[in-house]
Design an enzyme around this catalytic site. Structure first.
Site, PDB file in Angstrom:
ATOM      1  N   SER A  17       3.249 -15.467  -3.507  1.00 26.35           N
ATOM      2  CA  SER A  17       2.795 -14.450  -4.460  1.00 26.35           C
ATOM      3  C   SER A  17       3.390 -14.633  -5.845  1.00 26.35           C
ATOM      4  O   SER A  17       2.944 -14.001  -6.810  1.00 26.35           O
ATOM      5  CB  SER A  17       3.149 -13.046  -3.942  1.00 26.35           C
ATOM      6  OG  SER A  17       2.477 -12.771  -2.734  1.00 26.35           O
ATOM      7  N   ASP A  60       6.024  -3.014   6.360  1.00 26.96           N
ATOM      8  CA  ASP A  60       7.030  -2.152   6.996  1.00 26.96           C
ATOM      9  C   ASP A  60       8.048  -2.947   7.799  1.00 26.96           C
ATOM     10  O   ASP A  60       9.247  -2.656   7.773  1.00 26.96           O
ATOM     11  CB  ASP A  60       6.345  -1.152   7.938  1.00 26.96           C
ATOM     12  CG  ASP A  60       5.575  -0.082   7.201  1.00 26.96           C
ATOM     13  OD1 ASP A  60       5.987   0.301   6.099  1.00 26.96           O
ATOM     14  OD2 ASP A  60       4.553   0.377   7.748  1.00 26.96           O
ATOM     15  N   LEU A  87       9.297  -5.782   7.487  1.00 22.40           N
ATOM     16  CA  LEU A  87      10.246  -6.618   6.748  1.00 22.40           C
ATOM     17  C   LEU A  87      11.240  -5.796   5.925  1.00 22.40           C
ATOM     18  O   LEU A  87      12.199  -6.342   5.390  1.00 22.40           O
ATOM     19  CB  LEU A  87       9.490  -7.571   5.815  1.00 22.40           C
ATOM     20  CG  LEU A  87       8.474  -8.516   6.463  1.00 22.40           C
ATOM     21  CD1 LEU A  87       7.777  -9.353   5.393  1.00 22.40           C
ATOM     22  CD2 LEU A  87       9.141  -9.405   7.502  1.00 22.40           C
ATOM     23  N   GLN A  88      11.002  -4.514   5.816  1.00 27.14           N
ATOM     24  CA  GLN A  88      11.772  -3.709   4.869  1.00 27.14           C
ATOM     25  C   GLN A  88      13.232  -3.527   5.263  1.00 27.14           C
ATOM     26  O   GLN A  88      14.124  -3.625   4.418  1.00 27.14           O
ATOM     27  CB  GLN A  88      11.093  -2.350   4.678  1.00 27.14           C
ATOM     28  CG  GLN A  88       9.772  -2.437   3.943  1.00 27.14           C
ATOM     29  CD  GLN A  88       9.182  -1.076   3.624  1.00 27.14           C
ATOM     30  OE1 GLN A  88       9.848  -0.051   3.733  1.00 27.14           O
ATOM     31  NE2 GLN A  88       7.922  -1.069   3.230  1.00 27.14           N
ATOM     32  N   HIS A 134       5.460   4.283   1.850  1.00 34.69           N
ATOM     33  CA  HIS A 134       5.185   4.804   3.195  1.00 34.69           C
ATOM     34  C   HIS A 134       6.527   5.190   3.800  1.00 34.69           C
ATOM     35  O   HIS A 134       7.548   4.547   3.543  1.00 34.69           O
ATOM     36  CB  HIS A 134       4.491   3.732   4.027  1.00 34.69           C
ATOM     37  CG  HIS A 134       4.208   4.107   5.454  1.00 34.69           C
ATOM     38  ND1 HIS A 134       3.725   5.338   5.821  1.00 34.69           N
ATOM     39  CD2 HIS A 134       4.332   3.390   6.608  1.00 34.69           C
ATOM     40  CE1 HIS A 134       3.556   5.363   7.140  1.00 34.69           C
ATOM     41  NE2 HIS A 134       3.935   4.209   7.637  1.00 34.69           N
ATOM     42  N   GLU A 181     -26.997  -1.930  12.063  1.00 31.17           N
ATOM     43  CA  GLU A 181     -26.981  -0.566  12.574  1.00 31.17           C
ATOM     44  C   GLU A 181     -25.575  -0.057  12.886  1.00 31.17           C
ATOM     45  O   GLU A 181     -25.311   1.142  12.764  1.00 31.17           O
ATOM     46  CB  GLU A 181     -27.859  -0.464  13.823  1.00 31.17           C
ATOM     47  CG  GLU A 181     -29.334  -0.704  13.565  1.00 31.17           C
ATOM     48  CD  GLU A 181     -29.913   0.244  12.524  1.00 31.17           C
ATOM     49  OE1 GLU A 181     -29.443   1.405  12.427  1.00 31.17           O
ATOM     50  OE2 GLU A 181     -30.829  -0.173  11.781  1.00 31.17           O
ATOM     51  N   SER A 201     -31.718  12.207   8.086  1.00 32.46           N
ATOM     52  CA  SER A 201     -32.910  12.826   8.664  1.00 32.46           C
ATOM     53  C   SER A 201     -32.527  13.842   9.735  1.00 32.46           C
ATOM     54  O   SER A 201     -31.431  13.798  10.311  1.00 32.46           O
ATOM     55  CB  SER A 201     -33.809  11.751   9.290  1.00 32.46           C
ATOM     56  OG  SER A 201     -33.196  11.217  10.464  1.00 32.46           O
TER      57      SER A 201
END
Length: 340
Positions: A53, A83, A85-86, A108, A227, A252
């Site tokens: 990154s 989460d 890795l925190q 979070h 669908e 409908s």
């Protein structure tokens, strides 16, 4: 329940703070770029040395630091990384480097609520949680709007933790639509439940089951895709716009009657509620979090195997082919994996 708007926030509080965004995925890139565009002067993205990154953040003109250096430098560090890795990241790189009076923020509440992270008492601990994926947080901000945010304070060491969190929320666009005050427990448990029982768990299983039922009955996979998956967005957009009654007003009478007579046959109400209560109990007691952390500690073998199996499902192949016929779906797409 208290709701704040931009008029209740001093966005200038965050502008001179040194802010480290830990992670540059969906939420991380949105927070960093929205803060920058709101006038925050000192932003860095905190990443490990080998992180892919880094190039994405640098391409946006953002500074990048190693996590430990960013923790020592910042006034506020925001955890937007996964989460699982925190806790290890906090313990190894943040706890000893974060100065007294600084703030540690989360998008979070899981790691704080379930005591996976135990911040030292001299720092503010806040939550700033947009109620939408990071790509939506960025997209709505660029359109002049904003995604509602949740805000919570777990530790107010400085006496100004809420004011700082509200300023941050405002700067990423939350004050344009509303910032709801909550606590870490409520956010964490309701968020996990919604994901598992309805949004990501329940809905996805319904889509796959419907698709497979039609294909097994001899209908074309393309018809089954339209669908049971493609049209979900059309229905959800109506619900998002004005609730379930708004959706029923738009469809409908035949579709509405079918909803009433067949919905409870697919999801028997009391049986489904009982299963949902069991899911909620697993969340509240920490059983789900413990199971997930154990899975991560051994390299996520079951998680990755299920992901591979789902990615290989026929519905994914059919969907790729059909979306090529509808280029408008990918024009201005929210998720561009080469950039964020």
């Amino acid at each position: 329940m208290r709701v704040y708007y931009d008029r209740d926030c001093d966005v200038n509080l965050i502008k001179d703070k040194k802010i480290a965004i830990l992670g540059y995925g969906s939420q991380g890139h949105a927070h960093a770029l929205n803060l920058r565009d709101s006038g925050a002067q000192h932003i860095t993205v905190a990443l490990r040395a080998s992180s892919p990154s880094r190039a994405k953040a640098e391409a946006e003109g953002l500074g990048v630091m190693d996590v430990a250096a960013a923790a020592a430098w910042c006034d506020l560090i925001m955890f937007t990384m996964p989460d699982e890795l925190q806790a290890s990241t906090y313990q190894e790189h943040v706890h000893d480097n974060l100065r007294e009076g600084a703030a540690v923020a989360f998008a979070h509440g899981l790691n704080i609520h379930f005591n996976l992270i135990d911040p030292k008492p001299g720092v503010d601990v806040v939550m700033i949680a947009p109620k939408g994926p990071g790509h939506t947080v960025r997209g709505e901000f660029l359109k002049g709007g904003g995604v509602p945010c949740l805000v919570a304070v777990n530790n107010d060491a400085t006496g100004t933790a809420l004011e700082l969190a509200l300023s941050y929320c405002s700067a990423i666009g939350g004050g344009r639509s509303g910032i709801i005050e909550t606590d870490f427990q409520e956010e964490c448990e309701t968020d996990l439940f919604g994901e598992q029982a309805v949004l990501c768990g329940g809905l996805v299983e319904l889509i796959r089951c419907g698709f497979e039922t039609l294909v097994e009955a001899g209908y074309a996979p393309e018809m089954a895709y339209f669908e049971c998956l493609h049209e979900v967005k059309l229905i959800v957009d109506l619900i998002y716009e004005g609730g379930i009654a708004n959706m029923n007003y738009s469809i409908s009478n035949t579709a509405e009657f079918g909803e009433y007579v067949s919905g409870p046959r697919v999801l028997p109400y009391e049986e489904t509620k009982q299963r949902m209560r069991a899911i909620l109990a697993d969340i509240q007691t920490g059983r789900f979090t413990s199971e997930w952390m154990r899975e991560c500690q051994i390299g996520q073998p079951s998680f990755k195997a299920i992901r591979r199996r789902n990615d290989a499902h026929q519905i994914e192949d059919v969907g790729r082919r059909l979306r090529e016929m509808m280029p408008w779906i990918t024009e201005g797409k929210l998720v561009d994996q080469s950039r964020n």
